[in-house]
Scaffold this active site. Sequence first.
Site, short mmCIF file in Angstrom:
data_model
loop_
_atom_site.label_atom_id
_atom_site.label_comp_id
_atom_site.label_asym_id
_atom_site.label_seq_id
_atom_site.Cartn_x
_atom_site.Cartn_y
_atom_site.Cartn_z
N LYS A 192 73.60 -10.99 73.35
CA LYS A 192 73.87 -9.92 74.42
C LYS A 192 75.09 -9.32 73.93
O LYS A 192 75.98 -9.56 73.24
CB LYS A 192 74.20 -10.52 75.51
CG LYS A 192 74.02 -9.39 76.84
CD LYS A 192 72.34 -9.45 77.28
CE LYS A 192 72.04 -8.64 78.17
NZ LYS A 192 70.61 -9.06 78.58
N1 GLU Z 1 67.67 -6.76 78.17
C1 GLU Z 1 66.48 -7.34 78.43
C2 GLU Z 1 66.83 -8.71 79.05
O1 GLU Z 1 67.58 -9.06 79.45
C3 GLU Z 1 65.67 -7.18 77.31
C4 GLU Z 1 66.16 -8.17 75.97
C5 GLU Z 1 65.53 -7.70 74.69
O2 GLU Z 1 64.40 -7.07 74.73
O3 GLU Z 1 66.04 -8.19 73.62
O4 GLU Z 1 65.93 -9.62 78.81
#
Ligand code: GLU
Length: 434
Positions: A120
């Site tokens: 993240k």
């Molecule tokens: N931000 C989204 C989540 O928390 C998508 C993450 C992604 O597609 O890598 O799942």
Amino acid sequence: MAIQDTARMVSERIETTEINPYEMMLQQLDLVREYTDISDGIWQILRTPERTLEVSVPIVRDDGSIEVFTGYRVQHSSARGPCKGGIRFHPGVTADEVKALAGWMTWKCAVVNIPYGGGKGGISCEPSRFTISELERLTRRYTAMIYPLIGARRDIPAPDVNTNAQIMNWIVDTAQLLSGESTPGIVTGKSIEMGGALGRHEATGRGVMFTTLSVLQRLGMDAEGASVAVQGFGNVGSIAARLLREAGAKIVAISDVSGAFHCPTGFNIDQVLEYVKVSPGHLLAGLPHGGMEEISSDALLTLDVDVLIPAALEAQITARNADAIRARVIVEGANGPTTPEADLILGEKGTVIVPDILANAGGVICSYFEWVQNIQCFPWEEEETNQRLGKIMQRALREVWRLAEERQISLRLAAFILGVERVATAVQLRGVFP
Ligand code: GLU
């Protein structure tokens, strides 16, 4: 000490001060421990992110002044594949928040069984303060700063709170300029013209809709006319609301940072979506809609509804308001919206909670499809994406539901057990280098 007592004790400590999402994630993880036979050593590996990068992100504002922001990229685990997870632009972004979100990505990818680890990123900033060119400079500078960590086979960013396809386009373009190579698979959630997947924009909301309908069916509840309150009207909440309404549900409450609104006869979501397309800041404030009244955001969470969908930020359902929550089912569109303490209170009341790592996995599943299409240079039809998305979500829900029934545990605990065991197995099989 019973597991519930430990959880209560730890979360009381957390909730009397400020809720730290990373402690929250670790606490959820530690609850899994006694249901598995994972060794101490492997457990330590699972509790600690592999890499945490903190970067300084200076930008030149349009007036010529320089402002410096702090950004992060955390790789929690690469045991099951490249790290995967979004990038968030929000004033609440901290190292601990990003570490928590990276951990949740690891468990999420494992529970739906796609070949990724978890990561993240984020920048602590208020993006609504920026002009479009400032936002572009911020994104490109941040990309350059995290560039040593990202890559289609290393760590693949995607959209999250306050980031979108345009921001992903700038990330991929910056990476391409730095490397001299076209690597669309370095980031997902791009515009279709840039190698994005048809259906990716709607995927998280679609997954929330799939899980909601499937859980209602399993509980013997009718989706037709089911009342739904949605906290957060961003990419996840607004699309889940639209699709659930199309499926016959009645969306009786919606909210965003500008306010919460209640319409007992049900919102016309298409009309609301038309409004936010052009409203200042794309916010709900000033929404002209008959039969609607403004309520407090806490009142939205405690409405007497069939389904509550928290689709905003972490720690919205806490020990403070859990007792007052009347929804029969909670489907977590956001990451980490329920604290472990609130989980216990709701569990005692018999509220069914579909955990974030399952309910909102549609986004990352579709990101996986986008990445596969980029690597193969072979785009799919939207129908294929949606069909495969439904299949993966149904399979994961079936597995989690079965485990929860077998062991008489909550869906969250079952999802965590499934996910954590898969990651632990991969860590064990790899062994510890050197
Ligand atoms: N931000 C989204 C989540 O928390 C998508 C993450 C992604 O597609 O890598 O799942």
